[in-house]
Design an enzyme around this catalytic site. Structure first.
Site, PDB file in Angstrom:
ATOM      1  N   HIS A  74       0.838  -1.201   0.000  1.00 42.61           N
ATOM      2  CA  HIS A  74       0.000   0.000   0.000  1.00 42.61           C
ATOM      3  C   HIS A  74       0.874   1.253   0.000  1.00 42.61           C
ATOM      4  O   HIS A  74       1.928   1.302   0.636  1.00 42.61           O
ATOM      5  CB  HIS A  74      -0.984   0.012   1.173  1.00 42.61           C
ATOM      6  CG  HIS A  74      -0.361   0.026   2.544  1.00 42.61           C
ATOM      7  ND1 HIS A  74       0.100   1.172   3.145  1.00 42.61           N
ATOM      8  CD2 HIS A  74      -0.151  -0.976   3.439  1.00 42.61           C
ATOM      9  CE1 HIS A  74       0.561   0.886   4.354  1.00 42.61           C
ATOM     10  NE2 HIS A  74       0.432  -0.411   4.554  1.00 42.61           N
ATOM     11  N   ASP A  76      -0.157   4.381   0.940  1.00 44.11           N
ATOM     12  CA  ASP A  76      -0.501   5.416   1.918  1.00 44.11           C
ATOM     13  C   ASP A  76       0.207   5.182   3.249  1.00 44.11           C
ATOM     14  O   ASP A  76       0.643   4.074   3.574  1.00 44.11           O
ATOM     15  CB  ASP A  76      -2.014   5.491   2.131  1.00 44.11           C
ATOM     16  CG  ASP A  76      -2.615   4.197   2.651  1.00 44.11           C
ATOM     17  OD1 ASP A  76      -2.250   3.127   2.135  1.00 44.11           O
ATOM     18  OD2 ASP A  76      -3.458   4.255   3.573  1.00 44.11           O
ATOM     19  N   GLU A 138      -5.054   1.912   2.405  1.00 39.91           N
ATOM     20  CA  GLU A 138      -5.064   0.692   3.217  1.00 39.91           C
ATOM     21  C   GLU A 138      -5.256   1.029   4.685  1.00 39.91           C
ATOM     22  O   GLU A 138      -5.921   0.288   5.419  1.00 39.91           O
ATOM     23  CB  GLU A 138      -3.742  -0.069   3.015  1.00 39.91           C
ATOM     24  CG  GLU A 138      -3.695  -1.446   3.671  1.00 39.91           C
ATOM     25  CD  GLU A 138      -3.184  -1.429   5.108  1.00 39.91           C
ATOM     26  OE1 GLU A 138      -3.291  -2.477   5.788  1.00 39.91           O
ATOM     27  OE2 GLU A 138      -2.678  -0.374   5.568  1.00 39.91           O
TER      28      GLU A 138
END
Length: 386
Positions: A74, A76, A138
């Site tokens: 992910h 983020d 996520e």
């Protein structure tokens, strides 16, 4: 330039993109797309409805073949606001064998390793393709991962294996609980505190709802399956926050409750959801609406992410154990996107550089040696899988 030098340089670039979940990740995704494109990958950027977030899906090797291996991470990171960092969290620095910066271990260190090894994967790929899945959001409910899996489910070609590079100190993990997060809003009617029966006290009904959750928490302990590998061995419920009211002598007309459940299986998740829905319909709402027909209880599903179930047959688990010399696999208490890939029919594990103990904390770091171990694994997978 060595693979490790390249990976460190790329990690610095990735940390420089402040991809906090509340902000756009498009610049970081564009950077990843450029790197993978140079390595010969076919790259897709899949934007969300806002246009400000995107997943990346890329493939090296044949585009029309089942059975590929997915490298998943992910993009983020969690916020830095309120944390006491020694230096700028979005400017990577190296000290004493460690690389510091927000997202260094969770999980841009893994992504940097994958990007650095993309040319090697391109050189060794054979009949079974390598795929890359880099997602958004996520940290706030696996929103990007869920969207990506829904998109992949529509396609005729299906990868077989998934390696999710969350930080496990490069240990093999083949199981974790699910994560279900809910916000419940209670709407009542206000009034003077001297006549509490004249209004519908939203906070009171929220606390009764919490009482039901605590009852279910006890029930879930009794439902723990024999031999459960998890700690604790049962599905858990946590009350995260309760907001409502203004002062001592006013009946609160609104309340908001945040809570989560970590189910070990689908049956427990259904048990809790059904019990709560029946409690609202049979007890809370009828009482609230006797005094106020407009009273209401509305539940928002923030995220429902399935767990990763340990399976007897798991090719990627066995492959990575063989390549790393690991004696076995374990389970972890935190949630990842791995269960989403498993739901799609893939065999999946979690194995990545860094320690989860550093994730989300100020002065987050990853050991350089961990990145070296990750690069070594990817290099072996390039030969063994390709």
């Amino acid at each position: 330039m060595t693979d490790l030098t390249t990976a460190k340089q790329m990690l610095g670039e990735l940390i420089g993109f402040p991809t906090i979940s509340s902000d756009s990740n498009l610049d970081a995704i564009a950077y990843m797309a450029e790197v993978l494109g140079r390595a010969g990958a076919r790259v897709e950027i899949l934007r969300d409805e806002s246009g400000q977030k995107a997943n990346l899906w890329a493939t090296i090797g044949p585009q029309d073949r089942d059975g590929g291996l997915v490298f998943s991470g992910h993009s983020d990171v969690v916020p830095v606001q309120g944390q006491d960092w020694s230096r700028d969290p979005f400017d990577m620095y190296e000290h004493d064998g460690r690389l510091y910066g927000r997202g260094s271990c969770d999980m841009k260190g893994f992504i940097a390793c994958v990007l650095a090894m993309a040319p090697r994967l391109s050189e060794t790929v054979g009949d079974r393709p390598f795929h890359f899945a880099f997602t958004h959001d996520e940290e706030v409910g696996c929103l990007g991962g869920r969207a990506l899996v829904e998109e992949l489910a529509k396609r005729p070609v299906r990868p077989a294996l998934a390696l999710i590079g969350e930080p496990t100190l490069m240990q093999v993990v083949d199981g974790h609980k699910g994560c279900c997060e809910y916000t419940v809003r209670f709407t009542g009617t206000g009034g003077h505190g001297s006549s509490p029966e004249a209004g519908v006290n939203a906070v009171e009904y929220a606390t009764r709802y919490i009482g039901k959750l605590m009852q279910l928490r006890a029930d879930l302990k009794a439902r723990a399956p024999e031999g459960s590998p998890f700690d604790p061995p049962h599905t858990t419920i946590n009350i995260g926050a309760l907001h409502g009211g203004t002062t001592h002598n006013v009946i609160p007309s609104a309340a908001m409750l945040d809570w989560e459940m970590r189910p070990i299986n689908d049956a427990d998740q259904a048990f809790v959801k059904d019990a709560v829905a029946q409690f609202i319909a049979a007890e809370i709402l009828p009482e609230m609406r006797r005094l106020s027909p407009q009273a209401d209880v509305v539940t928002e599903v923030v995220g429902e992410v399935c767990g990763l179930l340990p399976m007897p047959e798991n090719e990627i688990r066995d492959m990575v154990q063989h390549l790393t010399g690991a004696n076995g696999a374990s389970v972890v208490p935190f949630n990842t996107e791995a269960g989403l890939f498993q739901q799609l029919g893939m065999q999946a594990i979690i194995c990545g550089p860094g320690s989860i103990e550093q994730a989300h904390k100020p002065d987050e770091f990853i050991e350089i040696d961990q990145m070296a171990q990750c690069l070594d694994l990817i290099g072996k997978l390039a030969v063994h899988h390709g």
